[in-house]
Scaffold this motif. Sequence first.
Motif, PDB file in Angstrom:
ATOM      1  N   GLY A 188      24.757  19.299  19.431  1.00  0.00           N
ATOM      2  CA  GLY A 188      23.598  19.809  19.778  1.00  0.00           C
ATOM      3  C   GLY A 188      23.040  19.015  21.019  1.00  0.00           C
ATOM      4  N   LEU A 189      21.754  19.366  21.610  1.00  0.00           N
ATOM      5  CA  LEU A 189      21.026  18.669  22.453  1.00  0.00           C
ATOM      6  C   LEU A 189      20.392  17.684  22.275  1.00  0.00           C
ATOM      7  N   VAL A 190      20.411  16.580  22.813  1.00  0.00           N
ATOM      8  CA  VAL A 190      19.731  15.372  22.588  1.00  0.00           C
ATOM      9  C   VAL A 190      19.461  14.858  24.020  1.00  0.00           C
ATOM     10  N   GLN A 191      18.261  13.785  23.884  1.00  0.00           N
ATOM     11  CA  GLN A 191      17.895  13.030  25.226  1.00  0.00           C
ATOM     12  C   GLN A 191      18.677  11.932  25.236  1.00  0.00           C
ATOM     13  N   ASN A 192      18.714  11.272  26.507  1.00  0.00           N
ATOM     14  CA  ASN A 192      19.243  10.030  26.990  1.00  0.00           C
ATOM     15  C   ASN A 192      18.914   9.150  25.964  1.00  0.00           C
ATOM     16  N   GLY A 193      19.862   8.230  25.505  1.00  0.00           N
ATOM     17  CA  GLY A 193      19.460   7.321  24.433  1.00  0.00           C
ATOM     18  C   GLY A 193      19.294   7.715  23.150  1.00  0.00           C
ATOM     19  N   GLY A 194      19.204   9.033  22.587  1.00  0.00           N
ATOM     20  CA  GLY A 194      19.232   9.436  21.430  1.00  0.00           C
ATOM     21  C   GLY A 194      20.574   9.391  20.516  1.00  0.00           C
ATOM     22  N   MET A 239      27.070   8.691  16.640  1.00  0.00           N
ATOM     23  CA  MET A 239      26.783   8.528  18.234  1.00  0.00           C
ATOM     24  C   MET A 239      25.564   7.924  18.299  1.00  0.00           C
ATOM     25  N   ASN A 240      25.274   6.665  18.843  1.00  0.00           N
ATOM     26  CA  ASN A 240      23.984   6.094  19.360  1.00  0.00           C
ATOM     27  C   ASN A 240      24.115   5.684  20.651  1.00  0.00           C
TER      28      ASN A 240
END
Length: 118
Positions: A9-15, A81-82
């Motif tokens: 999916g779509l996630v922000q930087n650092g997500g 994934m962190n």
Amino acid sequence: VQLQASGGGLVQNGGSLRLSCAASRSIFGINIMAWYRQAPGKQRALVALITSSSNTNYADSVKGRFTISRDNAKNTVYLQMNSLKPEDTAVYYCNAHLVTDRNGYDYWGQGTLVTVSS
């Protein structure tokens, strides 16, 4: 072996995201389960693998951020994934490597897209 990857999916930087790879049969005897990724214009590359004895190995770029695990009871492999970065953007593929009669066989899932926005 059929593999079904999900969780992209779509996630922000650092997500964070968790990918799942569900197999059509028991993964107990599968020698290696792995995640690969392919970014636009680049070759497919290994991200992480886990052996049948649960030994793991990671690409340098994801060490300390990603964790691969397997649940034999659910025939599923996960990739947690962190601290995601834009450079982690890629299609992620699940792979099963099975060795029988001294021959190696590779099976691939359909891929799941991970997009990390900056």
